[in-house]
Design a protein around this motif. Structure first.
Motif, PDB file in Angstrom:
ATOM      1  N   UNK A 104       7.676   5.460 -16.975  1.00  0.00           N
ATOM      2  CA  UNK A 104       7.679   5.820 -15.557  1.00  0.00           C
ATOM      3  C   UNK A 104       7.673   4.557 -14.693  1.00  0.00           C
ATOM      4  N   UNK A 105       6.876   3.571 -15.134  1.00  0.00           N
ATOM      5  CA  UNK A 105       6.733   2.351 -14.330  1.00  0.00           C
ATOM      6  C   UNK A 105       7.955   1.447 -14.440  1.00  0.00           C
ATOM      7  N   UNK A 331      10.176   8.794  -5.492  1.00  0.00           N
ATOM      8  CA  UNK A 331       9.635   7.609  -4.813  1.00  0.00           C
ATOM      9  C   UNK A 331      10.745   6.932  -4.008  1.00  0.00           C
ATOM     10  N   UNK A 335      10.999   6.416   0.034  1.00  0.00           N
ATOM     11  CA  UNK A 335      11.155   5.075   0.620  1.00  0.00           C
ATOM     12  C   UNK A 335      12.402   5.045   1.505  1.00  0.00           C
ATOM     13  N   UNK A 341      10.238   0.494   1.887  1.00  0.00           N
ATOM     14  CA  UNK A 341       8.847   0.629   1.480  1.00  0.00           C
ATOM     15  C   UNK A 341       7.953   0.332   2.678  1.00  0.00           C
ATOM     16  N   UNK A 342       6.839   1.012   2.721  1.00  0.00           N
ATOM     17  CA  UNK A 342       5.920   0.870   3.843  1.00  0.00           C
ATOM     18  C   UNK A 342       5.551  -0.596   4.048  1.00  0.00           C
ATOM     19  N   UNK A 344       3.105  -3.496   6.574  1.00  0.00           N
ATOM     20  CA  UNK A 344       1.719  -3.565   7.052  1.00  0.00           C
ATOM     21  C   UNK A 344       1.476  -2.662   8.254  1.00  0.00           C
ATOM     22  N   UNK A 347       1.047   0.786   6.993  1.00  0.00           N
ATOM     23  CA  UNK A 347      -0.266   0.933   6.372  1.00  0.00           C
ATOM     24  C   UNK A 347      -1.335   1.062   7.451  1.00  0.00           C
TER      25      UNK A 347
ATOM     26  N   UNK B 251      -2.166  -1.545  -3.447  1.00  0.00           N
ATOM     27  CA  UNK B 251      -0.782  -1.653  -3.918  1.00  0.00           C
ATOM     28  C   UNK B 251       0.006  -2.541  -2.963  1.00  0.00           C
ATOM     29  N   UNK B 252      -0.202  -2.300  -1.669  1.00  0.00           N
ATOM     30  CA  UNK B 252       0.505  -3.081  -0.655  1.00  0.00           C
ATOM     31  C   UNK B 252       0.101  -4.557  -0.708  1.00  0.00           C
ATOM     32  N   UNK B 253      -1.189  -4.804  -0.827  1.00  0.00           N
ATOM     33  CA  UNK B 253      -1.680  -6.185  -0.774  1.00  0.00           C
ATOM     34  C   UNK B 253      -1.387  -6.954  -2.061  1.00  0.00           C
ATOM     35  N   UNK B 255       1.423  -6.200  -3.811  1.00  0.00           N
ATOM     36  CA  UNK B 255       2.871  -6.175  -3.976  1.00  0.00           C
ATOM     37  C   UNK B 255       3.306  -5.462  -5.246  1.00  0.00           C
ATOM     38  N   UNK B 256       2.382  -4.777  -5.900  1.00  0.00           N
ATOM     39  CA  UNK B 256       2.709  -4.090  -7.151  1.00  0.00           C
ATOM     40  C   UNK B 256       2.854  -2.595  -6.904  1.00  0.00           C
ATOM     41  N   UNK B 257       3.673  -1.924  -7.727  1.00  0.00           N
ATOM     42  CA  UNK B 257       3.659  -0.467  -7.661  1.00  0.00           C
ATOM     43  C   UNK B 257       2.349   0.048  -8.253  1.00  0.00           C
ATOM     44  N   UNK B 259       0.557   3.238 -10.271  1.00  0.00           N
ATOM     45  CA  UNK B 259       0.793   4.469 -11.017  1.00  0.00           C
ATOM     46  C   UNK B 259      -0.552   5.136 -11.276  1.00  0.00           C
ATOM     47  N   UNK B 282       4.794   2.829  -2.529  1.00  0.00           N
ATOM     48  CA  UNK B 282       4.983   2.362  -3.901  1.00  0.00           C
ATOM     49  C   UNK B 282       4.049   3.056  -4.868  1.00  0.00           C
ATOM     50  N   UNK B 283       3.611   4.258  -4.500  1.00  0.00           N
ATOM     51  CA  UNK B 283       2.655   4.982  -5.342  1.00  0.00           C
ATOM     52  C   UNK B 283       3.379   6.075  -6.133  1.00  0.00           C
ATOM     53  N   UNK B 306       2.333  -2.644 -13.615  1.00  0.00           N
ATOM     54  CA  UNK B 306       1.969  -1.886 -12.410  1.00  0.00           C
ATOM     55  C   UNK B 306       0.445  -1.839 -12.309  1.00  0.00           C
TER      56      UNK B 306
END
Lengths: 360, 658
Positions: A104-105, A331, A335, A341-342, A344, A347, B251-253, B255-257, B259, B282-283, B306
């Protein structure tokens, strides 16, 4: 090595996985052989499977670092240590779930699970059926030796009824699973059986499995020379195989040995008859691509404890969207729908929500 | 118009109670939102049965929502309600014991028919006999007024009756001068597709408000002035939402997805619900086939580079134990959220408890150390999630975040953080070989450690030249090959422990709140007991006594100065919603004779009970002390239970000696 073509069009099993540059040196078996000493018992069927996999992997043309083997616990599960790819030797029965997370990842990986009859069908049965149901893009190699080897010889969920083992001195009263029937019942999109000693068929099956996009389930009959020696002798012996081994080839009549074919009898069951005397209109032609798995299931049920007829080959290979592709699609869709992608500021808005107040 | 007097109050505790199908949680939520928008500080406590619809009108089916709001700092949802809104006899009976004499009770008289009274064992109607003579009772036919107000609507009687919670909300909003705009907007959004139901709800809401205004039933209405809080922008937030947002922010801070592999379980499922809607951050969420697969998916994702996260509650943590052990052995980042609930086994699914602490620390085979952190408040769950990700990624280790049912569903105002000021969680994957093989060629050894953190490299598949195998079998230091060597195993066990211990270098010291610096009693808590403890400490200090307070949010490792802090005080009291698990750790680790104070009722401590315990310790004649000769006895036991409605006397060794 002879190769046979099972006749399946490549359906994108390794789509998205980086390939070797066209001008790169071709990979060889050696490139996939790790420096670890192989520690299976002498004569174990696992050696033949390992050699076949190491020889086959270069033909995928994938960058080696993008191939990952995940295993559980058991003799078979030592497999990843002997391959010079990425690998994880995980815990008992859980490899399909770990591989699911990985698949998945990471769209850019070719994910393989190596498991055994105890690992996949006993302690890990739940993960196996759900991987098949979801159709996660991975290839599951189930080494079936019909015995617990690593724990020194107890009966397994595929051991024949009545088998006398250390834990069943009066014979096992457990009824065995038929792994192919189970996989078909769970909605498997690629379900095949092959054998450790038939290198050409094994390699062809691996190739078809790797090319299938979705969960490819390959049962590999594997001899355990220590605790269940000769479990598959009836179909390894050339003469016996003539009468017992049933060849499943897509779009071809289902043959038994070289001179018999399977026909539909008058009760819509199967009957094995001599090729020459067979009524051509009743000969069963194997259709691995059939959406309805009924015939594949019926064929899988021919395999009983007496091994009167043992079907080998790809029972089913159908195309269905994979779980991981769909998850990534959702996903990506979310996006794209909001232009990326979101960031700051997004967020910040999320954290604030709709109902805020200010204290000054 | 009535000539109602408006009275100023410092603070109020209101409890809405009804059948689990009466919409009490929604009513409470809306009243909370109205209150938040007025700038009061607040804290909430939902309390509901595990059954979605327990038999109507019965005691097990009672659902309630308590809200405490005030013009100064609110630390708990309040010990005892000033106002109870009871939609039926069951709600009255279940909650009456918590009501101080003189409190106000608003009841729906329509629900007090013979059948409903009989269901809960009322021989006669308590509204008509002297049962309620110590309280101010406002009996009004809520159901029939609501139905009457909706006379013109093309709805069934049942549908009309369902709007009675909005009538009650309208009435209470009038009584406490709460604005209705927010609720009106909320209803419009919720019922956008069903205009008839929307209008009915709006009508019932306004009917309730006007009922208060026009009848003379209520002589007073009340105002609670806004609280003085640090300047900034605020929102109200529950612990589960804060946890989910903290993970998305991480995740945002980083930079990784992210899961999330998880299996639905009360009271953790809302984290899955929230994260499943945050794909744009990115979730990815995977609802797995079981708890074990949930954590397996998270670990597989971590192996792939991830942020692997799994969420659960106590029974699920038990199922995940083996995989967490695998993450310890493979030294991969993994975040495990455990929203604790009453146990053992299925226990009390919707109630709170802190009894998974030892499971989190030790509930695996072998020496299997992991980091453990615990937020203190609902909004603290946000910071805890970021901290869990920081530790997990920096130290390549599982981190267990212990939330609980009280934090998960409770809410409080939260000063919304600036995103740019959140911690920088960027990580570095390994990119190059870090060793040479026997033939002098570049090689990658997965267990070569960072000298400072002792973390091994995070080398993700797809990185050329770093192909390697990891797994649960013991690995040789450095090379990562399978090793059964006794000395190597001893070394690896100690290295894994040392790595976790080193996390203490990056966490703040345990802060002590000891205003004059000369208190002799320290009260030390962890996790969600912060609110009741702080509130109790405030009350005790107002009474002129000196007490110090400290609160642990890092449970493994604990802050480096923890032992020093403990030894500085003549007496250390540790309140926990378990049988003394932190106390056991503190005694074992620091050899300090802490006094354990425990309660396992599925409910948070009341601050008044804690204030009594602290006061008794401060004046030096604690009602019960641990026998200094009996070091095995950690718990004061049954004496700690409230006298009035103690459920079952806890097994108690020390009580016999005390």
């Amino acid at each position: 090595m002879t190769t046979i073509d099972l006749g399946f069009p490549g359906s994108g099993g390794t789509h998205g996985v980086p390939r070797l540059a066209p001008d790169a040196l071709p990979q060889t078996k050696k490139d996939f052989t790790s420096d670890q000493e192989v520690r299976w018992c002498p004569g174990c069927g696992d050696y033949a499977i390992l050699a076949a996999v190491q020889s086959f992997l270069p033909s995928l043309g994938l960058a080696r670092e993008n191939i990952v083997f995940v295993s559980g616990i058991g003799c078979a599960s030592r497999f990843p240590y002997y391959l010079d790819t990425f690998g994880m030797h995980s815990i008992h029965g859980r490899a399909p779930s770990i591989a699911t997370g990985l698949a998945v990842a990471r769209e850019d990986l070719s994910v393989w699970v190596v498991t055994g009859d105890g690992d996949a069908l006993s302690i890990g049965g739940n993960h196996l059926i759900h991987a098949l149901r979801r159709n996660v893009n991975m290839t599951i190699l189930l080494f079936n030796n019909r015995i617990y080897g690593l724990t020194k010889g107890q009966y397994s969920p595929t051991s024949a009824e009545g088998l006398v083992t250390k834990s069943s001195p009066l014979g096992s009263v457990d009824r065995p699973f038929n792994p192919i029937s189970l996989a078909l019942g769970a909605g498997g999109t690629f379900v095949a059986r092959t054998m450790d000693s038939d290198r050409a068929h094994l390699t062809a099956t691996l190739k078809a499995a790797a090319e299938h996009r979705g969960t490819s389930f390959v049962e590999i009959y594997q001899n355990c020379p220590i605790f269940n020696d000769g479990a598959f002798e009836l179909i390894k012996d050339h003469e016996q195989a003539q009468a017992r081994l049933m060849h499943l080839v897509h779009d071809q009549p289902v043959r038994v040995g070289d001179h018999h074919v399977v026909i539909r009898d008058h009760h819509d069951g199967f009957e094995v008859v001599g090729q020459r005397s067979a009524d051509a209109s009743r000969i069963v032609v194997h259709d691995a691509h059939a959406e309805d798995p009924s015939q594949a299931f019926a064929l899988s049920q021919l395999d009983g404890p007496e091994m009167t007829h043992v079907p080998m080959g790809v029972f089913r290979a159908v195309s269905r969207p994979t779980y991981d592709d769909q998850v990534r699609g959702q996903v990506a869709g979310a996006v794209a729908a909001r232009g990326g992608r979101a960031d700051d500021s997004d967020l910040g808005s999320l954290l604030a929500g709709k109902d805020t107040w200010t204290v000054s | 118009m009535s000539s109602t007097q408006v009275e100023q109050l410092q603070g109020v505790v209101i409890r809405f109670a009804g059948d689990s199908g009466d919409g009490m949680q929604l009513t409470g939520d809306r009243f909370t939102a109205e209150t938040a928008s007025l700038g009061n500080d607040l804290s909430t406590l939902p309390n509901f049965p595990a059954e979605i619809r327990a038999p109507q009108g019965t005691l097990p089916g009672v659902s309630s929502f308590q809200l405490h709001f005030a013009q100064d700092r609110v630390l708990t949802p309040g010990d005892r309600p000033d106002v109870l809104v009871a939609m039926n006899p069951a709600a009255l009976k279940a909650n009456l014991g918590d009501l101080p004499r003189g409190a106000t009770i608003v009841v729906d008289t329509d629900a007090f028919g013979k059948r409903n009274l009989a269901k809960v064992g009322y021989a006669s109607n308590p509204l008509e006999d002297d049962t309620l003579e110590s309280w101010h009772v406002h009996g009004l036919p809520l159901t029939s007024i609501t139905v009457e107000a909706l006379g013109d609507f093309d709805l069934t009687r049942k549908e009309k009756e369902r709007a009675k919670n909005m009538f009650a909300l309208g009435l209470l909003s009038w009584l406490y001068t709460r604005p209705l705009q927010g609720t009106r907007a909320f209803l419009k959004a919720k019922f956008a597709k069903n205009p008839e139901i929307l209008e009915a709800n709006l009508t019932a809401l306004m009917a309730g408000y006007h009922y208060g205004e026009t009848t003379e039933d209520f002589a007073h209405r009340y105002e609670v002035a806004p609280a003085t809080m640090p300047p900034g922008r605020y929102r109200n937030i529950t612990g589960n939402t804060a946890t989910a947002y903290g993970l998305a922010a991480a995740a945002q801070r980083s930079g990784l997805p992210l899961v999330l592999g998880t299996y639905p379980i009360t009271p953790a499922s809302d984290i899955l619900h929230a994260l499943s809607g945050l794909k744009r951050y990115g979730v990815t969420t995977v609802q797995a086939e079981d708890e074990i697969a949930g954590v397996g998916i998270a670990l597989g994702a971590s192996f792939g580079g991830a942020l692997g996260v799994t969420s659960t509650s106590g029974p699920g943590l038990a199922l995940k134990a083996e995989t967490i052990g695998l993450a310890v052995a493979t030294e991969l980042p993994l975040v495990v959220i455990d929203v604790q609930r009453g146990g053992p086994s299925t226990g009390l699914p919707t109630k709170t408890e802190q009894a998974d602490l030892l499971q989190a620390l030790y509930g695996r085979n072998g020496e299997s150390p992991v980091a453990v952190i615990a937020p203190a408040t609902p909004s603290g769950c946000f910071d805890a999630a970021l901290e869990a990700v920081r530790i997990a990624t920096q130290y390549r280790t599982p981190v267990i975040l212990l939330s609980d049912g009280y934090l998960a569903n409770g809410s409080e105002p939260w000063q919304i953080p600036e995103v740019a000021e959140l911690p920088d969680l960027r990580v570095e994957f390994a990119t190059e070989p870090n060793a040479t093989d026997a033939k002098g060629r570049p090689a990658f050894h997965p267990y070569v450690r960072d000298p400072e953190t002792l973390a091994r490299p995070w080398a993700v598949p797809g990185t050329k030249g770093l192909e390697h195998r990891i797994g649960g079998i013991e690995k040789a230091d450095g090379t990562g090959e399978i090793s059964y060597d006794p000395d190597n195993h001893d070394l690896m066990v100690r290295l894994r422990a040392a790595k976790i211990a080193r996390i203490a270098d990056t966490i703040p010291d345990l802060a002590v709140d000891d205003p004059d610096g000369d208190a002799e009693v320290l009260i030390l808590g962890w996790g969600s007991t912060y609110g009741p403890i702080a509130s109790a400490v405030r009350d005790v200090r107002l009474a002129g006594m000196k007490v110090a307070q400290a609160h642990l949010t890092h449970l493994n490792p604990m802050p480096s100065n923890t032992g020093d802090v403990l030894r500085r005080y003549r007496r250390v009291i540790v309140p926990e919603m378990n049988m003394g698990q932190l106390a056991l750790l503190l005694r074992g680790t620091y050899l300090v004779d802490v006094q354990s104070h425990t309660q396992v009722r599925g409910l948070p401590f009341t601050s008044s009970d804690l204030a009594d315990v602290i006061a008794a310790a401060v004046v030096g004649d604690a009602p019960k002390t641990v026998d200094p000769d009996d070091t095995g006895a950690l718990d004061d036991g049954a004496d700690d239970l409230p006298a009035d409605d103690a459920p079952v006397a806890a097994p108690n060794e020390s009580g016999a000696n005390a």
